[in-house]
Design a protein around this motif. Structure first.
Motif, mmCIF file in Angstrom:
data_model
loop_
_atom_site.group_PDB
_atom_site.id
_atom_site.type_symbol
_atom_site.label_atom_id
_atom_site.label_comp_id
_atom_site.label_asym_id
_atom_site.label_seq_id
_atom_site.Cartn_x
_atom_site.Cartn_y
_atom_site.Cartn_z
ATOM 1 N N LYS A 1 17.479 10.387 -23.397
ATOM 2 C CA LYS A 1 17.042 9.764 -22.020
ATOM 3 C C LYS A 1 16.154 11.126 -21.284
ATOM 4 C CE LYS A 1 20.975 6.635 -21.215
ATOM 5 N NZ LYS A 1 20.493 6.234 -20.883
ATOM 6 N N ASN A 2 16.041 12.074 -22.049
ATOM 7 C CA ASN A 2 14.868 13.115 -21.229
ATOM 8 C C ASN A 2 14.042 13.877 -22.217
ATOM 9 O OD1 ASN A 2 14.108 15.787 -20.452
ATOM 10 N ND2 ASN A 2 15.633 15.338 -18.828
ATOM 11 N N SER A 3 12.966 13.561 -22.682
ATOM 12 C CA SER A 3 12.441 14.272 -23.676
ATOM 13 C C SER A 3 11.910 15.835 -24.042
ATOM 14 C CB SER A 3 10.859 13.402 -23.252
ATOM 15 O OG SER A 3 10.660 13.978 -22.420
ATOM 16 N N ASN A 4 12.530 16.757 -22.796
ATOM 17 C CA ASN A 4 12.584 17.871 -22.716
ATOM 18 C C ASN A 4 13.319 18.519 -23.457
ATOM 19 O OD1 ASN A 4 10.278 18.202 -20.835
ATOM 20 N ND2 ASN A 4 11.583 17.687 -19.535
ATOM 21 N N ILE A 5 14.342 17.490 -23.522
ATOM 22 C CA ILE A 5 15.799 19.076 -24.868
ATOM 23 C C ILE A 5 15.247 18.926 -25.999
ATOM 24 C CG2 ILE A 5 18.220 17.912 -25.682
ATOM 25 C CD1 ILE A 5 18.198 16.115 -23.406
ATOM 26 N N ARG A 6 15.864 20.104 -25.849
ATOM 27 C CA ARG A 6 15.582 20.603 -27.384
ATOM 28 C C ARG A 6 16.395 21.023 -27.828
ATOM 29 N NH1 ARG A 6 11.798 17.865 -27.269
ATOM 30 N NH2 ARG A 6 8.948 18.825 -27.147
ATOM 31 N N THR A 7 17.221 21.482 -27.432
ATOM 32 C CA THR A 7 18.586 22.656 -28.385
ATOM 33 C C THR A 7 19.874 21.179 -27.442
ATOM 34 O OG1 THR A 7 18.755 23.982 -26.516
ATOM 35 C CG2 THR A 7 17.510 24.640 -28.396
ATOM 36 N N TYR A 8 21.363 22.065 -28.410
ATOM 37 C CA TYR A 8 22.745 21.085 -27.660
ATOM 38 C C TYR A 8 23.054 21.603 -26.446
ATOM 39 C CZ TYR A 8 26.924 19.619 -28.547
ATOM 40 O OH TYR A 8 28.438 19.121 -29.076
ATOM 41 N N ALA A 9 22.840 23.214 -26.428
ATOM 42 C CA ALA A 9 22.715 23.358 -24.626
ATOM 43 C C ALA A 9 21.642 22.961 -23.641
ATOM 44 C CB ALA A 9 23.008 24.889 -24.936
ATOM 45 N N ASP A 10 20.715 22.383 -23.514
ATOM 46 C CA ASP A 10 19.719 21.668 -23.313
ATOM 47 C C ASP A 10 20.523 19.743 -22.973
ATOM 48 O OD1 ASP A 10 17.958 23.235 -23.393
ATOM 49 O OD2 ASP A 10 16.657 22.254 -24.501
ATOM 50 N N ILE A 11 20.987 19.943 -23.987
ATOM 51 C CA ILE A 11 22.283 18.682 -23.391
ATOM 52 C C ILE A 11 23.331 19.129 -22.157
ATOM 53 C CG2 ILE A 11 24.095 16.847 -24.103
ATOM 54 C CD1 ILE A 11 22.174 16.550 -26.795
ATOM 55 N N GLY A 12 23.600 20.151 -22.573
ATOM 56 C CA GLY A 12 24.908 20.014 -21.754
ATOM 57 C C GLY A 12 24.592 20.877 -20.822
ATOM 58 N N GLU A 13 23.359 21.757 -21.002
ATOM 59 C CA GLU A 13 23.088 21.609 -18.978
ATOM 60 C C GLU A 13 22.501 20.120 -18.621
ATOM 61 O OE1 GLU A 13 19.629 24.851 -16.878
ATOM 62 O OE2 GLU A 13 19.531 24.432 -18.750
ATOM 63 N N LEU A 14 21.826 19.952 -19.284
ATOM 64 C CA LEU A 14 21.721 18.700 -18.423
ATOM 65 C C LEU A 14 22.197 18.159 -17.846
ATOM 66 C CD1 LEU A 14 19.103 16.019 -17.839
ATOM 67 C CD2 LEU A 14 19.693 15.150 -20.264
ATOM 68 N N ALA A 15 24.051 17.728 -18.508
ATOM 69 C CA ALA A 15 25.283 16.838 -17.941
ATOM 70 C C ALA A 15 25.774 17.551 -16.719
ATOM 71 C CB ALA A 15 25.592 16.824 -19.389
ATOM 72 N N PHE A 16 25.646 18.900 -17.506
ATOM 73 C CA PHE A 16 26.689 19.094 -15.789
ATOM 74 C C PHE A 16 26.038 20.790 -15.933
ATOM 75 C CE2 PHE A 16 29.547 17.283 -19.156
ATOM 76 C CZ PHE A 16 30.144 16.426 -18.165
ATOM 77 N N LYS B 1 24.366 24.177 -15.033
ATOM 78 C CA LYS B 1 24.763 25.803 -15.902
ATOM 79 C C LYS B 1 25.573 25.563 -16.454
ATOM 80 C CE LYS B 1 21.065 27.091 -14.567
ATOM 81 N NZ LYS B 1 19.262 27.877 -15.708
ATOM 82 N N ILE B 2 27.277 25.453 -15.704
ATOM 83 C CA ILE B 2 27.947 25.379 -16.608
ATOM 84 C C ILE B 2 28.240 24.876 -17.843
ATOM 85 C CG2 ILE B 2 30.439 24.895 -15.982
ATOM 86 C CD1 ILE B 2 29.787 27.019 -14.164
ATOM 87 N N GLY B 3 28.233 24.091 -18.001
ATOM 88 C CA GLY B 3 27.475 22.996 -19.468
ATOM 89 C C GLY B 3 26.741 23.793 -20.068
ATOM 90 N N ARG B 4 25.461 24.261 -20.136
ATOM 91 C CA ARG B 4 24.732 24.671 -21.116
ATOM 92 C C ARG B 4 26.014 25.994 -21.221
ATOM 93 N NH1 ARG B 4 20.181 27.084 -23.029
ATOM 94 N NH2 ARG B 4 19.091 25.281 -21.538
ATOM 95 N N LEU B 5 26.762 26.991 -20.532
ATOM 96 C CA LEU B 5 27.761 28.294 -20.587
ATOM 97 C C LEU B 5 28.717 27.961 -21.762
ATOM 98 C CD1 LEU B 5 28.023 31.252 -20.156
ATOM 99 C CD2 LEU B 5 29.705 30.829 -18.586
ATOM 100 N N ILE B 6 29.687 26.329 -21.008
ATOM 101 C CA ILE B 6 30.557 25.964 -22.327
ATOM 102 C C ILE B 6 29.898 25.465 -23.775
ATOM 103 C CG2 ILE B 6 31.963 24.119 -22.656
ATOM 104 C CD1 ILE B 6 31.979 23.856 -19.071
ATOM 105 N N VAL B 7 28.671 25.167 -23.713
ATOM 106 C CA VAL B 7 28.302 24.968 -24.814
ATOM 107 C C VAL B 7 28.509 25.813 -25.270
ATOM 108 C CG1 VAL B 7 26.040 23.599 -26.156
ATOM 109 C CG2 VAL B 7 27.353 22.276 -24.788
ATOM 110 N N THR B 8 27.521 27.285 -25.715
ATOM 111 C CA THR B 8 26.637 27.942 -25.980
ATOM 112 C C THR B 8 27.803 28.738 -26.616
ATOM 113 O OG1 THR B 8 24.666 28.418 -24.492
ATOM 114 C CG2 THR B 8 25.285 30.565 -25.327
#
Length: 423
Positions: free
Chosen positions: A90-105, A107-114
């Motif tokens: 869905k997004n070519s800029n995604i490089r890490t698992y945390a990026d997926i969390g941020e794309l979905a939800f 900064k909170i999503g990135r924090l939870i994944v991290t």
């Protein structure tokens, strides 16, 4: 965290098993792309790890019928791996698992994944110390020791000794050097399985235990340990981006999951028919020490975790250093932070020296979150399928509800057993 690492080091490292989440936050290098075969090897290296030692306990906990659940967990985690791929499409800029969390939800999503990744890294690194302490105690039963007037059990003594051996390697922080050691993960897993099989077939142990059809009370523990075996999802974005032909990623996952599942199921059945309900949290603890094949399995088990411990704690150390003011970043600070982190894992290992229960807790609480719940939630949010009545949506919702049930029941059972054995 990512800025502090050398890309070439990560390129060599990122596909070793239990340190998968340790380097999943690093962007892939762009100087070369992996072939299908190379990517399959890397993916298999990510999925195959210390879970191989605990699957006989998982089978013994749930009984023969629980073996079916191993295949269910493998199928579900394979599917959630595909959901991660779909999120990245869905997004070519995604490089890490945390990026997926941020794309979905956000900064909170990135924090939870991290947080989930770092917590899992910390506890698995702690599990390595317990594993080393258990096997060294089995090899060298020295009894209790008196140190400075304090009585120390042999297991605790070996945990501390292993930590002291690891500490200089942590300070060295040469990830490129360690990658040559840890890249042998697939071969180490194969050696352990073959050595234990040899012990049973040719060294007199045999396959004489019939086992039990089902232990209903042990099903949550069994499923938690099975889930821990397939907890490589934070690495999948890195593997995906490393491929020359990303359209083959689904096939790579399929090959890796089939081979890993066959390996886990084989080890579970071998260990259970060898030792039955008496199988230990690590099947190597049941092996007769007077057999060469047994010692090969045990020594292989002892060598592998040392480099993996360092690789898994390195991203936590770097994240902690990033929290410090810029003026505090120095070699001395690095040494102090690394020492504190190692000491903290030693403290937890000494306080909760139960490998099987700790890995069950990791599987139920963190692996279920990272490998089942988060991929489903992120995919529903990114694809906007949560408001559409489709078969795919229904399937994901069923997986989510099942994952929540497994996580809650497995976490409760694991914590209950840990508290019971500590009291």
């Amino acid at each position: 965290m990512e800025e502090k690492h050398n890309n070439n080091s990560y390129h060599e490292l990122r596909f070793t098993k239990d340190e998968d989440k340790a380097i999943a936050t690093a962007p892939p290098t762009t100087d070369s792309k992996m072939s299908f075969f190379h990517t399959c090897f890397n993916g298999l290296n990510a999925i195959s790890g210390i879970g191989i030692l605990s699957v006989p306990l998982a089978l013994a906990s749930g009984g023969w019928l629980s073996l079916f659940l191993l295949f269910v967990v493998a199928a579900v985690t394979f599917y959630t791996g595909l959901l991660i791929k779909n999120c990245m499409d869905k997004n070519s800029n995604i490089r890490t698992y945390a990026d997926i969390g941020e794309l979905a939800f956000g900064k909170i999503g990135r924090l939870i994944v991290t947080i989930s990744m770092y917590a899992e890294l910390f506890l698995v690194a702690t599990g390595f110390l317990i594993l080393e302490g258990d096997n060294l105690s089995n090899l060298f039963p020295i009894g209790k020791l008196q140190v400075a007037g304090l009585e120390i059990g042999q297991k605790h003594f070996f945990i501390v000794m292993v930590a002291l051996v690891i500490l200089p390697i942590v300070w060295m922080n040469n990830l490129s050097l360690l990658s040559y050691i840890s890249a042998s993960g697939v071969f180490a897993t194969a050696i352990i399985i073959l050595s234990i099989l040899w012990t049973a077939t040719f060294d007199g142990v045999g396959f004489h235990q019939k086992g039990t059809l089902v232990h209903w009370n042990g099903i949550p523990t069994a499923v938690s340990l099975y889930t821990f075996c397939f907890c490589a999802h934070p690495l999948f974005p890195t593997i995906y981006n490393s491929m020359g032909n990303k359209h083959q990623f689904s096939n790579v996952l399929l090959v890796c999951f089939i081979i890993a599942t066959v390996g886990y199921a084989s080890m579970a059945m071998i260990g259970y028919t060898m030792f039955g309900g008496g199988v230990e949290s690590q099947v190597t603890l049941n092996l007769p020490l007077d057999k060469i094949s047994s010692r090969i399995a045990i020594y292989t088990t002892l060598v592998n975790p040392i480099s993996k411990y360092v690789l898994m704690t390195t991203p936590i150390t770097n994240a902690l250093k990033d929290l410090l003011p810029r003026g505090y970043n120095s070699k001395v600070t690095d040494i102090i932070v690394s020492a504190i982190l190692v000491m903290s894992t030693v403290i937890v290992a000494l306080a909760v020296p139960f490998f099987g229960y700790l890995m069950s807790l990791v599987g139920a609480l963190l692996s279920v979150t990272a490998s089942i719940l988060l991929p489903c939630l992120c995919y529903l949010k990114i694809s906007c399928n949560y408001n559409k009545f489709r078969f795919e949506t229904i399937t994901i919702v069923v997986i989510l509800l099942s994952g929540i049930a497994i996580g809650m029941s497995g976490t409760y059972m694991s914590l209950n057993k840990i508290v019971h054995h500590m009291s």
